[in-house]
Write an enzyme that holds these catalytic residues in place. Structure first.
Site, mmCIF file in Angstrom:
data_model
loop_
_atom_site.group_PDB
_atom_site.id
_atom_site.type_symbol
_atom_site.label_atom_id
_atom_site.label_comp_id
_atom_site.label_asym_id
_atom_site.label_seq_id
_atom_site.Cartn_x
_atom_site.Cartn_y
_atom_site.Cartn_z
ATOM 1 C CB SER A 286 52.254 70.650 71.495
ATOM 2 O OG SER A 286 53.064 70.829 72.643
ATOM 3 C CG HIS B 277 59.744 77.744 70.594
ATOM 4 N ND1 HIS B 277 60.153 76.452 70.751
ATOM 5 C CD2 HIS B 277 58.617 77.866 71.351
ATOM 6 C CE1 HIS B 277 59.327 75.818 71.582
ATOM 7 N NE2 HIS B 277 58.393 76.659 71.944
ATOM 8 C CE1 TYR C 238 59.925 71.727 73.398
ATOM 9 C CE2 TYR C 238 57.726 71.243 74.243
ATOM 10 C CZ TYR C 238 58.614 72.122 73.647
ATOM 11 O OH TYR C 238 58.206 73.371 73.302
ATOM 12 C CB THR D 33 61.123 71.204 69.882
ATOM 13 O OG1 THR D 33 59.854 71.047 69.249
ATOM 14 C CG2 THR D 33 61.374 72.673 70.145
ATOM 15 C CE LYS E 104 57.984 74.013 66.241
ATOM 16 N NZ LYS E 104 58.308 74.834 67.400
HETATM 17 C C1 LIG Z 1 51.448 79.585 72.819
HETATM 18 C C2 LIG Z 1 52.511 78.832 72.108
HETATM 19 C C3 LIG Z 1 52.861 77.554 72.516
HETATM 20 C C4 LIG Z 1 53.825 76.847 71.854
HETATM 21 N N1 LIG Z 1 54.119 75.577 72.246
HETATM 22 C C5 LIG Z 1 55.049 74.885 71.572
HETATM 23 C C6 LIG Z 1 55.317 73.549 71.913
HETATM 24 O O1 LIG Z 1 54.700 72.996 72.797
HETATM 25 N N2 LIG Z 1 56.276 72.878 71.232
HETATM 26 C C7 LIG Z 1 56.941 73.481 70.194
HETATM 27 O O2 LIG Z 1 57.828 72.858 69.601
HETATM 28 N N3 LIG Z 1 56.695 74.737 69.835
HETATM 29 C C8 LIG Z 1 55.767 75.438 70.488
HETATM 30 N N4 LIG Z 1 55.506 76.719 70.113
HETATM 31 C C9 LIG Z 1 56.157 77.267 68.927
HETATM 32 C C10 LIG Z 1 55.341 77.016 67.664
HETATM 33 O O3 LIG Z 1 55.456 75.655 67.305
HETATM 34 C C11 LIG Z 1 55.830 77.828 66.465
HETATM 35 O O4 LIG Z 1 57.199 77.669 66.308
HETATM 36 C C12 LIG Z 1 55.480 79.303 66.543
HETATM 37 O O5 LIG Z 1 54.301 79.533 67.212
HETATM 38 C C13 LIG Z 1 55.376 79.868 65.144
HETATM 39 O O6 LIG Z 1 55.169 81.245 65.178
HETATM 40 P P1 LIG Z 1 53.745 81.981 65.010
HETATM 41 O O7 LIG Z 1 53.042 81.813 66.296
HETATM 42 O O8 LIG Z 1 54.155 83.405 64.743
HETATM 43 O O9 LIG Z 1 53.015 81.361 63.847
HETATM 44 C C14 LIG Z 1 54.510 77.433 70.765
HETATM 45 C C15 LIG Z 1 54.159 78.715 70.363
HETATM 46 C C16 LIG Z 1 53.167 79.406 71.019
HETATM 47 C C17 LIG Z 1 52.810 80.789 70.520
#
Ligand SMILES: Cc1cc2nc3c(=O)[nH]c(=O)nc-3n(C[C@H](O)[C@H](O)[C@H](O)COP(=O)(O)O)c2cc1C
Ligand SMILES: Cc1cc2nc3c(=O)[nH]c(=O)nc-3n(C[C@H](O)[C@H](O)[C@H](O)COP(=O)(O)O)c2cc1C
Ligand SMILES: Cc1cc2nc3c(=O)[nH]c(=O)nc-3n(C[C@H](O)[C@H](O)[C@H](O)COP(=O)(O)O)c2cc1C
Ligand SMILES: Cc1cc2nc3c(=O)[nH]c(=O)nc-3n(C[C@H](O)[C@H](O)[C@H](O)COP(=O)(O)O)c2cc1C
Lengths: 365, 365, 365, 365
Positions: free
Chosen positions: A108, A259, A132, A158, A235
């Site tokens: 990330s 997300h 980002y 993203t 994404k």
């Molecule tokens: C705590 C947390 C932080 C996340 N941070 C980012 C991020 O920094 N950048 C991003 O593109 N997606 C982020 N996401 C989304 C994840 O990449 C992903 O799409 C998502 O967690 C998938 O679902 P799942 O948690 O049910 O497996 C984040 C998700 C969570 C739960």
């Protein structure tokens, strides 16, 4: 403490016992009423498997090609921020676990270890950098250059985060990044502890606000395509219309994602969105999925509906909280073992053999 | 007490703690088994959003035209009686909050501040007057004339209330209007404390009975059209058949409503009725909706299905109970913020861009 | 004690407090897993009302013609046995309540007051006699003759009871008719206390077994048609096929019933069966329904789907338990009032105006 | 203790009180999230019965022909391992109960009494032998020869078990076969207590692993067909494709089964799979079903959808736990009685009269 962890839900339960409430809530939450959060999981139970028997399944291979790289399994680690809240070694531990399990890691923008250090911890195992687009275009380009230099093999842009979603528990908990942690891809004085008014939360909010770009548009994809030769993945696409546009803009892959249901509550579950994206793309670029994957059979279903690979977000954080690098590794290997067994029981010896006729849609439940 | 109110449900919970049980129950209740009350909410969760990404959403405008007037947002305040039970300043506080948030207010025939005072409190912000056709036709005309004189810009004729619905909690609580309150649009000796037998409840029942007209029919619409040049909106239409009739009778708008599920339990949820009304009217007059709106995404869904604006009933009362004028304002602004963010996440920069392809119907849940 | 009884569920709750557990269970139970028992109720919530507005509903008439007799309302009392377990005056109280409310009463073969006494208690209000074909054909003919002589205006032949269904609570409770009660349509030495082995339950079981005829077949309908000129209604038909056959056999009406879900668990709810029976009969004879009717809107829905009248079973017993004759009357009048109000809210001034377009089928819930 | 056991669920509840937790869990569990375990039951409630009335049902016969043998009822005992964990007499008690109830018994490869002794206990009542193809092909042929010699009339080849499914409770309980029990179809030094490392669980796991053959393929069916003239049934087919293949390979029957939901969670319920298998086979060979059968009406539904017979697994173990031979007999007779009564209530006097028009599919529930 010596309780056996038999499935990914068990890891979540254990993590809940271990983590401070504000951290657990931050990781777990979805936006607003969390309808999509529940639906991301439920969508998997709306499909049933039609297993084929009497095929020699003494050897099962879960191996896949993703953007030309051979992976041990189609289960990869998705980008989530702030791993150091779960474990002191943070993204380093996650990266080591990925390497040990032969899995791809997506790092990330908001990692709490620098992208360079994370890449090194992965010791040659493939890493993608999640980007980002900042309000400051030069700063964005700097991140791209650093990722290129470090050795990342793809950029994941993203596209669902022009703003941060409202997660009610975070509002209630007045969530802020713990003060001893840094967003290590940013210069010291960029970080949330160095800018803005004196109250932590405003600094944090302000920082995130500046890091995200509400003007984010297709022209940024065009720009990114023009400044790097790394493969680009979008994404956060959920519709056929945007999928077709993505192909037109020359990107290399689409990650069907909402997300983790953290942005707009009420959107389609990713599994419900997958078929229309796969159909729209019709093989011209690769399609991946994330959101709600908890079991080997979930992976099987996503693959049968046309995903090339599957990313997991929260389960990695639960593994990290439970047992650092080993915990992440356990999570990844549990899922791989479940997938392998599910393939065997379905009569699929290779990922290629996972085809749509393996599934039937239910109306009930 | 210092708990954060993060969403409209939080306001309801807080209001429940604050209000006397009989008052809370009166506000909250639906008719009989409350099937439609639940369904008004649930109907929103039977649609999923298909968000579009990569459109520059740095500027989002929620502004709409309603009967020619420009409003800051499509979320307006619907007619509910007896605001003074929730807060001493009653409808005056609500009107001020509307003005402050740039929102339209619909004032009930059964307001506990006079229609003239409420209008003044709105300080130029648009107000509509909700009209019950009384058994006494002259008295009805008087109300129309007062509304015209006061400056109201539309009349909203409620057509679903030839009788009062049965709300079981009110029967159990033997609900009556508290004795220090007045229905301020009626002369002193008209009010519920001045007529009927000595027991309060009979007086109240008798009064309401006289105020409502079970003979209410299309000819009353004809009559009303003939005595006023104000725009007329019919509130309480749920079918294509009646919508077509409304157009024939020359009204200016239809408010798809089931009176907050307080009249006939088992009727369609308003969101389920909306599409057939919109189709029947096919753009000839404006169509609005109320009932069960709780989130920005609810507003988005109603607009995508063809509503021009959305009215909220109970949430205003919760805001009023929690914090008077400021509480109502918080409710309105929370909903506006949620809408604005939901539009951004959906790729809609203006209300015009909210189109039916934003939605997909679910069979599950 | 002074709690208000606002709806039929309230009567059931009160009755549960009042009655001995074995009696309440006997009345309440359905067969086996009680899936159909729940479904009889749930089926009503699978339809939504599409109310029409702005029709003068100052006068609403619920009156219907049933087999040529004019009734105040389409809600009638169905045949249930053993009223004296609920109240000492038993079927006499029920009959008086029917007369007072202008309602038809269907008297069970297994009444605990004699059919002659019940008829007299109804003081001229129409009564139908529910007939079980006994194994002893002469005994059966005797019942027919007595019903004719007493003044009953129709015979209702129950066709779903070749055996008694298994209701698990009764098995667990070892339910038997309390020893001070008699089945008053049978001679003393016929009754359950006079036959069989010494244990009560065997005697009871034996008696019921002899009273029912597992050979029951269409030829018995033929036979019954040949020995009486009273109208004949078949109670317990659930399919189009049997409905057509019933018309061929020259009966005068069909009561769509699954015996209150007490015989075969898993059969269609009666409301789900109604449309195919109505279609098959296509107006040649009258069609009624019973099972799960609890609200005025339930009656409205059944009528909209083609029922001529609606019978209630258990609610009568709850009324009886709560307050004898007056309790039954309250139940009947509550339901009539609810129906009348529901008609007004739907724009139906007469039962004729209750047409299929009043309904829409839901897929959700 | 003297509580009446009124239905198969009652037996399960009682068994739960009686059995050690690890044993009860082992019997009860399904694989992983147990979605299919629940669905095996729920699938039956997605069909409703359309009963026909007024057919003389004084005589009802549940008798069927299965592979040419006449059985008292279509309800037979399916193969489950380790009966001695439920009761010291184990499979002998089960076999005696089958004989007493006129039912067929399918004996597991993993029985805790030898296949010869079990056959003898059945005293001439038909027995089938369930076969796992071992990794050691000679050992497998030995089992076939022993079954032939003993007098078994069919071989049931289980095709859904190339590996053992993951049942989470067993993992948590670290389930192993109690040390005083033997798998009596294997030589002493083959058994789980005689091989492998010192820890019991490894020995057990190792043993089971060796007993199952992950290479299991259609060629094994070919081989089995070539070495025996006994009828062969394939147990574990869930799709039309595999059913057609089975016919091509010359087997005599198909048992639609998902191994009691113990192998691959998320597969179709067996009742949902049945119609496509029946259609694919179109009468060329017999089709049976197991999984989730708990009531007489479940049997009725399976037969109406084309099953020739129905096997029960867990209910036999509950009967055994509750009361040994008598318990199993009670279970079998309860189900037969329920079936017989359900047939009577449906107007079916013989199994032939159970036709597809008896059923209607629900979308609700
Ligand atoms: C705590 C947390 C932080 C996340 N941070 C980012 C991020 O920094 N950048 C991003 O593109 N997606 C982020 N996401 C989304 C994840 O990449 C992903 O799409 C998502 O967690 C998938 O679902 P799942 O948690 O049910 O497996 C984040 C998700 C969570 C739960
Ligand atoms: C307490 C209460 C009082 C109401 N009073 C009136 C009224 O006086 N006139 C009217 O036309 N509608 C009245 N309504 C109906 C509302 O205008 C509106 O249709 C309904 O509240 C919308 O549903 P919601 O409460 O779920 O937002 C009332 C509703 C409530 C809850
Ligand atoms: C306690 C009880 C006794 C009944 N006795 C008879 C009876 O003697 N004869 C008959 O034809 N139906 C009998 N029924 C069935 C009723 O006539 C009717 O079909 C059923 O009660 C309608 O369903 P409801 O109870 O949900 O209104 C009985 C039902 C109950 C609940
Ligand atoms: C405890 C248990 C042991 C089983 N053992 C075997 C076995 O040894 N061989 C086999 O083919 N199936 C076995 N099965 C599957 C059963 O034959 C059958 O498919 C299943 O139990 C039917 O589902 P039911 O238990 O819901 O009736 C077993 C099932 C259970 C519950």
């Amino acid at each position: 403490a010596s309780q056996v962890l038999t499935c990914l839900e068990d890891f979540e339960k254990r993590a809940k016992e271990i983590l401070p409430k504000t951290v657990f809530d931050y990781y777990r939450s979805g936006a607003d009423g969390e309808q999509t959060l529940r639906d991301n999981l439920a969508a998997y139970s709306r499909w049933r498997l039609r297993p084929r028997v009497l095929r020699d399944v003494s050897k099962v291979s879960t191996s896949v090609q993703v953007l030309g790289a051979q992976l041990v399994s189609p289960v990869a680690v998705g980008a989530t921020g702030f791993h150091c809240m779960a474990h002191p070694e943070g993204e380093l531990a996650s990266a080591r676990a990925c390497a040990a399990s032969g899995t791809l890691m997506m790092v990330s923008t908001f990692s709490t270890k620098s992208l360079e250090d994370v890449f090194k911890a992965a010791t040659g195992s493939p890493c993608w950098f999640q980007l980002y687009v900042q309000q400051d275009q030069d700063a964005t380009e700097q991140l791209v250059r650093r990722a290129e230099r470090a050795g990342y093999t793809a950029l994941v842009l993203t596209v669902d985060t022009p703003y941060v979603g409202r997660r009610l528990d975070d509002v209630r908990n007045r969530f802020v990044l713990p003060s001893h942690l840094r967003l290590c891809n940013f210069k010291e004085d960029d970080t949330i502890h160095g800018v803005g008014p004196t109250q932590n939360d405003s600094a944090f909010a302000l920082f995130v606000k500046q890091s995200l770009n509400p003007s984010l548009a297709w022209e940024h994809v065009h720009w990114l395509r023009s400044i790097t030769s790394l493969p680009i993945i979008l994404k956060g696409i959920l519709t056929a219309e945007d999928a077709r546009e993505a192909v037109n803009y020359g990107v290399d892959g689409i990650l069907v994602s909402n997300h983790g249901a953290r942005q707009l509550d009420g959107v389609l579950s990713t599994l419900d969105a997958l078929p229309e994206v796969v159909a729209a793309v019709s093989g011209r670029i690769e399609v991946y999925i994330d959101g709600g994957v908890q079991r080997g059979t979930d992976v099987l279903k996503a693959l049968a509906l046309g995903a090339q690979a599957v990313f997991i977000g929260r389960p990695v954080l639960w593994g990290l909280a439970v047992n650092g690098e080993n915990g992440v590794r356990q999570v990844l290997e549990l899922l791989q073992d479940e997938l392998s067994l599910a393939m065997a029981f379905s009569g699929c010896r290779t990922v290629k053999e996972i085809t749509p006729d393996l599934l039937t849609r239910t109306s009930y439940l």
